[in-house]
Design a protein around this motif. Structure first.
Motif, PDB file in Angstrom:
ATOM      1  N   ALA A   1      21.914 -12.391  51.136  1.00 40.90           N
ATOM      2  CA  ALA A   1      21.069 -12.737  49.986  1.00 40.90           C
ATOM      3  C   ALA A   1      21.855 -13.356  48.832  1.00 40.90           C
ATOM      4  O   ALA A   1      21.402 -14.348  48.239  1.00 40.90           O
ATOM      5  N   PRO A   2      23.023 -12.824  48.447  1.00 39.96           N
ATOM      6  CA  PRO A   2      23.764 -13.447  47.338  1.00 39.96           C
ATOM      7  C   PRO A   2      24.156 -14.897  47.616  1.00 39.96           C
ATOM      8  O   PRO A   2      24.230 -15.706  46.683  1.00 39.96           O
ATOM      9  N   VAL A   3      24.397 -15.231  48.876  1.00 44.30           N
ATOM     10  CA  VAL A   3      24.766 -16.606  49.222  1.00 44.30           C
ATOM     11  C   VAL A   3      23.573 -17.533  48.991  1.00 44.30           C
ATOM     12  O   VAL A   3      23.709 -18.617  48.417  1.00 44.30           O
ATOM     13  N   VAL A   4      22.399 -17.099  49.427  1.00 41.21           N
ATOM     14  CA  VAL A   4      21.190 -17.905  49.245  1.00 41.21           C
ATOM     15  C   VAL A   4      20.862 -18.039  47.763  1.00 41.21           C
ATOM     16  O   VAL A   4      20.565 -19.135  47.271  1.00 41.21           O
ATOM     17  N   ASN A   5      20.929 -16.944  47.038  1.00 43.20           N
ATOM     18  CA  ASN A   5      20.645 -16.983  45.609  1.00 43.20           C
ATOM     19  C   ASN A   5      21.610 -17.904  44.868  1.00 43.20           C
ATOM     20  O   ASN A   5      21.199 -18.680  43.993  1.00 43.20           O
ATOM     21  N   ALA A   6      22.867 -17.825  45.205  1.00 46.10           N
ATOM     22  CA  ALA A   6      23.860 -18.677  44.537  1.00 46.10           C
ATOM     23  C   ALA A   6      23.590 -20.148  44.812  1.00 46.10           C
ATOM     24  O   ALA A   6      23.720 -21.000  43.915  1.00 46.10           O
ATOM     25  N   PHE A   7      23.208 -20.460  46.046  1.00 46.91           N
ATOM     26  CA  PHE A   7      22.918 -21.848  46.402  1.00 46.91           C
ATOM     27  C   PHE A   7      21.723 -22.370  45.612  1.00 46.91           C
ATOM     28  O   PHE A   7      21.772 -23.457  45.030  1.00 46.91           O
ATOM     29  N   VAL A   8      20.641 -21.592  45.582  1.00 49.81           N
ATOM     30  CA  VAL A   8      19.445 -22.007  44.843  1.00 49.81           C
ATOM     31  C   VAL A   8      19.760 -22.162  43.361  1.00 49.81           C
ATOM     32  O   VAL A   8      19.393 -23.167  42.729  1.00 49.81           O
ATOM     33  N   ASP A   9      20.428 -21.177  42.789  1.00 46.19           N
ATOM     34  CA  ASP A   9      20.712 -21.210  41.351  1.00 46.19           C
ATOM     35  C   ASP A   9      21.641 -22.362  40.982  1.00 46.19           C
ATOM     36  O   ASP A   9      21.486 -22.993  39.928  1.00 46.19           O
ATOM     37  N   GLU A  10      22.617 -22.624  41.841  1.00 49.17           N
ATOM     38  CA  GLU A  10      23.569 -23.700  41.572  1.00 49.17           C
ATOM     39  C   GLU A  10      22.865 -25.058  41.604  1.00 49.17           C
ATOM     40  O   GLU A  10      23.086 -25.908  40.725  1.00 49.17           O
ATOM     41  N   LEU A  11      22.023 -25.255  42.605  1.00 55.26           N
ATOM     42  CA  LEU A  11      21.277 -26.511  42.679  1.00 55.26           C
ATOM     43  C   LEU A  11      20.333 -26.661  41.490  1.00 55.26           C
ATOM     44  O   LEU A  11      20.265 -27.722  40.858  1.00 55.26           O
ATOM     45  N   ALA A  12      19.578 -25.610  41.205  1.00 50.88           N
ATOM     46  CA  ALA A  12      18.612 -25.667  40.108  1.00 50.88           C
ATOM     47  C   ALA A  12      19.307 -25.986  38.792  1.00 50.88           C
ATOM     48  O   ALA A  12      18.837 -26.826  38.010  1.00 50.88           O
ATOM     49  N   SER A  13      20.420 -25.327  38.542  1.00 51.71           N
ATOM     50  CA  SER A  13      21.164 -25.575  37.319  1.00 51.71           C
ATOM     51  C   SER A  13      21.635 -27.022  37.250  1.00 51.71           C
ATOM     52  O   SER A  13      21.551 -27.674  36.195  1.00 51.71           O
ATOM     53  N   GLY A  14      22.115 -27.530  38.374  1.00 54.75           N
ATOM     54  CA  GLY A  14      22.586 -28.902  38.403  1.00 54.75           C
ATOM     55  C   GLY A  14      21.483 -29.914  38.124  1.00 54.75           C
ATOM     56  O   GLY A  14      21.725 -30.973  37.538  1.00 54.75           O
ATOM     57  N   TYR A  15      20.284 -29.581  38.532  1.00 53.98           N
ATOM     58  CA  TYR A  15      19.137 -30.459  38.293  1.00 53.98           C
ATOM     59  C   TYR A  15      18.466 -30.181  36.946  1.00 53.98           C
ATOM     60  O   TYR A  15      17.533 -30.891  36.564  1.00 53.98           O
ATOM     61  N   GLY A  16      18.905 -29.152  36.255  1.00 54.99           N
ATOM     62  CA  GLY A  16      18.275 -28.795  34.986  1.00 54.99           C
ATOM     63  C   GLY A  16      16.913 -28.160  35.162  1.00 54.99           C
ATOM     64  O   GLY A  16      16.036 -28.302  34.302  1.00 54.99           O
ATOM     65  N   LEU A  17      16.729 -27.434  36.260  1.00 56.05           N
ATOM     66  CA  LEU A  17      15.445 -26.804  36.574  1.00 56.05           C
ATOM     67  C   LEU A  17      15.544 -25.292  36.454  1.00 56.05           C
ATOM     68  O   LEU A  17      16.571 -24.689  36.802  1.00 56.05           O
ATOM     69  N   GLY A  18      14.481 -24.653  35.995  1.00 54.20           N
ATOM     70  CA  GLY A  18      14.391 -23.207  36.002  1.00 54.20           C
ATOM     71  C   GLY A  18      13.894 -22.710  37.337  1.00 54.20           C
ATOM     72  O   GLY A  18      13.396 -23.487  38.172  1.00 54.20           O
ATOM     73  N   PRO A  19      14.006 -21.408  37.612  1.00 58.59           N
ATOM     74  CA  PRO A  19      13.570 -20.865  38.897  1.00 58.59           C
ATOM     75  C   PRO A  19      12.096 -21.095  39.175  1.00 58.59           C
ATOM     76  O   PRO A  19      11.686 -21.190  40.340  1.00 58.59           O
ATOM     77  N   GLU A  20      11.298 -21.221  38.115  1.00 62.01           N
ATOM     78  CA  GLU A  20       9.862 -21.451  38.295  1.00 62.01           C
ATOM     79  C   GLU A  20       9.559 -22.844  38.835  1.00 62.01           C
ATOM     80  O   GLU A  20       8.405 -23.151  39.174  1.00 62.01           O
ATOM     81  N   ARG A  21      10.571 -23.692  38.955  1.00 61.47           N
ATOM     82  CA  ARG A  21      10.411 -25.029  39.527  1.00 61.47           C
ATOM     83  C   ARG A  21      11.043 -25.122  40.919  1.00 61.47           C
ATOM     84  O   ARG A  21      11.200 -26.217  41.451  1.00 61.47           O
ATOM     85  N   CYS A  22      11.387 -23.964  41.489  1.00 59.77           N
ATOM     86  CA  CYS A  22      12.074 -23.925  42.778  1.00 59.77           C
ATOM     87  C   CYS A  22      11.250 -23.150  43.804  1.00 59.77           C
ATOM     88  O   CYS A  22      10.679 -22.109  43.487  1.00 59.77           O
ATOM     89  N   ALA A  23      11.232 -23.652  45.034  1.00 62.98           N
ATOM     90  CA  ALA A  23      10.516 -22.985  46.116  1.00 62.98           C
ATOM     91  C   ALA A  23      11.409 -22.885  47.347  1.00 62.98           C
ATOM     92  O   ALA A  23      12.288 -23.725  47.570  1.00 62.98           O
ATOM     93  N   LEU A  24      11.166 -21.853  48.143  1.00 63.82           N
ATOM     94  CA  LEU A  24      11.834 -21.694  49.430  1.00 63.82           C
ATOM     95  C   LEU A  24      10.832 -21.952  50.543  1.00 63.82           C
ATOM     96  O   LEU A  24       9.660 -21.560  50.440  1.00 63.82           O
ATOM     97  N   VAL A  25      11.299 -22.589  51.610  1.00 68.59           N
ATOM     98  CA  VAL A  25      10.529 -22.731  52.843  1.00 68.59           C
ATOM     99  C   VAL A  25      11.432 -22.272  53.971  1.00 68.59           C
ATOM    100  O   VAL A  25      12.486 -22.871  54.211  1.00 68.59           O
ATOM    101  N   GLY A  26      11.058 -21.188  54.640  1.00 72.76           N
ATOM    102  CA  GLY A  26      11.901 -20.641  55.690  1.00 72.76           C
ATOM    103  C   GLY A  26      11.194 -20.573  57.023  1.00 72.76           C
ATOM    104  O   GLY A  26      10.001 -20.250  57.088  1.00 72.76           O
ATOM    105  N   PHE A  27      11.925 -20.880  58.093  1.00 69.40           N
ATOM    106  CA  PHE A  27      11.397 -20.766  59.450  1.00 69.40           C
ATOM    107  C   PHE A  27      12.166 -19.698  60.208  1.00 69.40           C
ATOM    108  O   PHE A  27      13.399 -19.695  60.217  1.00 69.40           O
ATOM    109  N   SER A  28      11.461 -18.775  60.854  1.00 66.66           N
ATOM    110  CA  SER A  28      12.043 -17.748  61.716  1.00 66.66           C
ATOM    111  C   SER A  28      13.090 -16.936  60.941  1.00 66.66           C
ATOM    112  O   SER A  28      12.755 -16.256  59.983  1.00 66.66           O
TER     113      SER A  28
END
Length: 215
Positions: free
Chosen positions: A85-112
């Motif tokens: 989980a920390p790896v996934v969270n870090a990836f999402v947060d790092e990307l969002a920060s780089g794009y200047g987006l808050g978490p409310e502008r981010c979505a996950l789509v997961g398969f299996s």
């Protein structure tokens, strides 16, 4: 730089992304297996950037592909889901920060296995994401959910009725767990579908993502 590597798609509309969608693949696969979803979703989400990272570990059961966690031993897989989980969270947060987006502008789509990880990660984040789409997954850490839930990210869960890899009852059970702790969730069991994503599931995902991302 992002903590994970994998393919991505810039916003179809061009310019700075107004939202972020992170696609988490299944076991034994890689980001290239799911980045094609971006091409199908992008016309309805023209401002979204899509990223499909490779999981952090090589698949332990074959000489190719990646895994978010090892499947065996089966009885302790919940611990390994929590560990990634920390790896996934870090990836999402790092990307969002780089794009200047808050978490409310981010979505996950997961398969299996990517869905299994998403089901663990999203409710335990301090700040809610825009939403999660989970295809053909299961909740492996449901027993600890009530004590660990921190946010109410909405979920769309989709599962094939004929899934022989992970039975569709897993999605029914996951939806019930989420609802018990007040997490908004809708679940769809699709007749005749196996362990895969079809056009109906994709249409459900797009409508959900448009709603939660305000597209």
């Amino acid at each position: 730089m992002p903590t994970l590597t994998g393919p991505h798609r810039d916003p179809r509309a061009g310019g700075k992304p107004t939202s972020l969608v992170v696609l988490l693949h299944g076991i034994g696969s890689d980001g290239n297996d799911l980045i094609g979803l971006a091409d199908l979703l992008a016309p309805g989400l023209p401002g979204a950037a899509f990223h499909a990272p490779n999981a952090p570990a090589r698949f332990s059961e074959a000489p190719f592909g990646y895994q978010w966690y090892a499947r065996q031993p089966w009885e302790s897989r919940g611990e390994r889901v929590a560990a990634v989980a920390p790896v996934v969270n870090a990836f999402v947060d790092e990307l969002a920060s780089g794009y200047g987006l808050g978490p409310e502008r981010c979505a996950l789509v997961g398969f299996s296995q990517g869905c299994i990880v998403s089901l663990h990660v999203a409710p335990r984040r301090e700040a809610a994401l825009a939403g999660v789409v989970g295809f053909s997954g299961a909740m492996t850490t449901g027993d600890s959910l009530a004590a660990e839930v921190r946010s109410k990210t909405p979920f769309l869960l989709v599962h094939g009725e004929q899934d022989q890899v992970l039975g569709c009852e897993e999605t029914t059970a996951a939806a019930a767990r989420l609802a018990e702790v007040g997490v908004p969730v809708e679940a769809h069991i699709l007749p005749g579908l196996g362990h895969s994503i079809n056009q109906e599931g994709l249409a459900l995902a797009l409508a959900f993502l448009q709603r939660v991302l305000g597209a």
